[in-house]
Design an enzyme around this catalytic site. Structure first.
Site, PDB file in Angstrom:
ATOM      1  N   SER A 189       0.810  -1.272  -0.055  1.00 15.70           N
ATOM      2  CA  SER A 189       0.068   0.021  -0.079  1.00 15.70           C
ATOM      3  C   SER A 189       0.859   1.336  -0.021  1.00 15.70           C
ATOM      4  O   SER A 189       2.200   1.312   0.208  1.00 15.70           O
ATOM      5  CB  SER A 189      -0.924  -0.178   1.277  1.00 15.70           C
ATOM      6  OG  SER A 189      -1.318   1.265   1.536  1.00 15.70           O
ATOM      7  N   TYR A 202      -3.837  -0.569   9.939  1.00 15.74           N
ATOM      8  CA  TYR A 202      -3.771  -0.768   8.600  1.00 15.74           C
ATOM      9  C   TYR A 202      -2.180  -0.460   8.221  1.00 15.74           C
ATOM     10  O   TYR A 202      -1.638  -1.049   7.443  1.00 15.74           O
ATOM     11  CB  TYR A 202      -4.793   0.077   7.812  1.00 15.74           C
ATOM     12  CG  TYR A 202      -4.517  -0.149   6.324  1.00 15.74           C
ATOM     13  CD1 TYR A 202      -5.446  -1.496   5.681  1.00 15.74           C
ATOM     14  CD2 TYR A 202      -4.119   0.397   5.044  1.00 15.74           C
ATOM     15  CE1 TYR A 202      -5.180  -1.646   4.294  1.00 15.74           C
ATOM     16  CE2 TYR A 202      -3.906   0.365   3.918  1.00 15.74           C
ATOM     17  CZ  TYR A 202      -4.333  -0.735   3.601  1.00 15.74           C
ATOM     18  OH  TYR A 202      -4.488  -1.024   2.058  1.00 15.74           O
TER      19      TYR A 202
END
Length: 297
Positions: A189, A202
């Site tokens: 990410s 996350y």
């Protein structure tokens, strides 16, 4: 046409001379283009290195979004695809079959303790082999850091981080080592590089994914197992619906992306096929950002 037919020099018509020249080219294995002459050797042409014919690719989180896009990309490149998800992959199956591919579905809860073994066993029954693993499944929990509970933290990290390691381990032991190699593509990410806002679990999990990609590559590259990652930029998926619906956040994000738009699953297809193919055989431990230039700002 027999070259020793006795027709030589000016006695041969233009058609005959052209035919003999063409035969010569075929026997010499020379390809003529409009601009130059290239010799075609025994090695594959460069585009052949990107083909996945005869390969089996496993994609987690295959029912929607980026996972669905990976499945279609691999099918277009010639691979048989096994989609793993908690919910039905009927839409993905239809898209794969629409491009002439073969799709198998494995429905399971990837957050379960024995999920890795469940997936490996299912793949063994379905196809008997796996060549490519894409660790795509993941979730995000948005909350101020001061309010995050241990349960919510574990929910995110167990799926985004723990599963990545143990499913990679299971596939490596069951398929890649016995078969003499394989490809693992982890989905990282932008928050593998940055901190983010209100998504601490996350960020932690995706930072770990990039670290695991390097760690596993260090151990498995010598076994002909390529471990790499793709870090998607801001993509129009279910995970980013809230961001895109927040006009202030949406505008702020778009202003920073040089490409000026949110990415789509189509934008990741080329990178995925590259890392899954022989074209990337000397690429190990690298996280490839596909972000419209986000990290360049």
């Amino acid at each position: 046409y027999e070259i020793g037919s006795g027709l030589v020099g000016s006695e041969m018509c233009i058609r005959d001379r052209s035919l003999l020249y063409y035969i010569f080219l075929l026997k010499s294995n020379i390809v003529i283009t409009s601009k130059n002459t290239k010799r075609k050797g025994k090695k594959d042409m460069i585009l052949d290195l990107f083909r996945l014919n005869g390969k089996v690719a496993v994609v987690t989180g295959a029912n929607t979004g980026l996972g669905q896009g990976f499945c279609v990309a691999f099918a277009e490149a010639g691979a048989t695809v096994i989609g793993v998800a908690r919910r039905s992959c009927a839409e993905t199956a239809a898209k794969v079959e629409a491009v002439g591919g073969t799709f198998f579905e494995v429905l399971t809860d990837l957050s379960a303790p024995d999920a890795s073994k469940t997936v490996a066993n299912a793949c063994k029954k379905l196809t008997g082999r796996v060549d490519i693993l894409v660790n795509n499944a993941g979730i995000i929990h948005r909350e101020d850091a001061v309010n995050v509970t241990e349960a919510n933290w574990d929910l995110v990290t167990n799926l985004n981080e723990k599963l990545v390691f143990f499913l990679s381990q299971a596939m490596t032991n069951e398929f890649f080592i016995p078969q003499g190699g394989g490809k693992i593509i982890n989905i990282a990410s932008m928050l593998s590089f940055q901190g983010g806002i209100r998504v601490p679990s996350y960020t932690a999990s995706k930072s770990a994914v990039m670290g695991l990609t390097k760690a596993l590559a260090n151990e498995w590259a010598s076994l002909n197992i390529n471990v790499n990652a793709i870090a998607p930029g801001y993509m129009a998926t279910n995970n980013t619906t809230a961001l895109r619906q927040d006009s202030d956040r949406n505008d702020a994000i778009l202003c920073r992306i040089p490409a000026g738009r949110w990415g789509t699953s189509d934008d990741l297809m080329g990178a995925a096929v590259f890392l899954a193919s022989d074209a990337s055989s000397y690429v190990n431990g690298f996280t490839l950002a596909v972000d419209g230039g986000w990290l360049a700002r």
